[in-house]
Design an enzyme around this catalytic site. Sequence first.
Site, mmCIF file in Angstrom:
data_model
loop_
_atom_site.group_PDB
_atom_site.id
_atom_site.type_symbol
_atom_site.label_atom_id
_atom_site.label_comp_id
_atom_site.label_asym_id
_atom_site.label_seq_id
_atom_site.Cartn_x
_atom_site.Cartn_y
_atom_site.Cartn_z
ATOM 1 N N CYS A 226 0.826 -1.195 0.000
ATOM 2 C CA CYS A 226 0.000 0.000 0.000
ATOM 3 C C CYS A 226 0.870 1.259 0.000
ATOM 4 O O CYS A 226 0.549 2.235 -0.680
ATOM 5 C CB CYS A 226 -0.915 -0.021 1.221
ATOM 6 S SG CYS A 226 -1.969 1.425 1.389
ATOM 7 N N CYS B 74 -6.390 -3.446 7.185
ATOM 8 C CA CYS B 74 -7.499 -2.495 7.260
ATOM 9 C C CYS B 74 -8.719 -2.938 6.463
ATOM 10 O O CYS B 74 -9.839 -2.621 6.817
ATOM 11 C CB CYS B 74 -7.034 -1.121 6.792
ATOM 12 S SG CYS B 74 -6.653 -1.014 5.026
#
Length: 345
Positions: A92, A189
């Site tokens: 990410c 997440c």
Amino acid sequence: MKTAVAVSGGMDSLLALALLKGQGRDLLAVHGLFLPPGPQDGEVLAALERQCRTLDVDFEVLDLRREFQREVVTPFVRAYASGLTPNPCAWCNPRIKFGILLDRVNGLGADRLATGHYVRMAEHGQWGPTLQRGADPVKDQSYFLSLVPRDRLERADFPLGGRFKNDTPAFLSELGLEPVHSSESQEICFVPDDDYRKFLLESGLSLPGGGNIELSDGTVLGRHDGLWRHTQGQRKGLGIAYSEPLYVLDKDVERNVLVVGPGHELATEGCLARRMNYLVSPDKWPEEVMVQTRYRQQAKPSRFLARGDELELLFLEPHAKPTPGQVAAIYSSDGLVLGGGVIES
RNA sequence: UGGGGUGUAGCCAAGUCGGUAAGGCAACGGGUUUUGGUCCCGUCAUUCGAGGGUUCGAGUCCUUCCACCCCAG
């Protein structure tokens, strides 16, 4: 010259924002949307907006859900399906935060991007600006940033790099600031309930089925329900009663066999990393480097052999078998990040 | 059917001259943690194949039965 600050709603990014504001920087707070819409989104955005207004900082919301899905979630699922153990947080950062998000804030007139990571950029005499471990050894997140290209890091600011996580809550309340999210969201997440297996099952991708669990000599001990449910070094979940704890040594994708063994069999001499992101050219590296193949693992001394974007590592101390798909971060002995890559074997 | 062996929690397994059930694995719960894992802490047999007996007291001694294993046949 404007700096964008990525704000999640958590305390770290809030502190980063406040610290930069205190320096009198020209700021733009940006909140990236990564996850599918949830019930609390409106509330969170409103709270963030209020917070930014209080701090007198412009606030923008950027919808990066498509990009996040494409660059992080989908590769995550595919990696598991193919027998690897992915590290989505490490992807990410280069792909989304310091990739697409940085590009987007450029378009909004900001030439730099600040985040609440506990890492530093150090100015090295010969190497120039170099990523460095955060001052707080227990919170240091440089491992997760080791795949971010150098030219991107040079446009990043990490206001928390010299700080200690333990001090953050008290410092925030001194400033009269309160994070939007009370609790730290850990885990992955985008995976609900910290249950990646369930997430994979619901992803719609067809996953390999069950097979044997074997010792390294081929003795069959039991069955597994899919290699993607296990990962190298894992102890829990095998369901095999043995004289000592058993760990996953290998995932034999060809035979669909989970190879297990006692802890001492986890030791290995070295590993191969690919898709290297060099933050310092390897010909400038010291002869001996420190290698970290897991987050929150003590880096171990190692020799190396760099071949293009491949890096062969020869551990100088006993080292638990690295996990294919995870990140190998290479450090100098004083905690500068020399590069990072994806473990191949 | 003779001869030998074994039977302690889900699995493995200690239990000494009888004194009031180690430990390991697994499992479950919790802690640590921006990935998966690791690690740490806690929980887990009123009961020792079943019945009877001896004894102040038996998993440990005696006895009967049952089950399984091995060698003979």
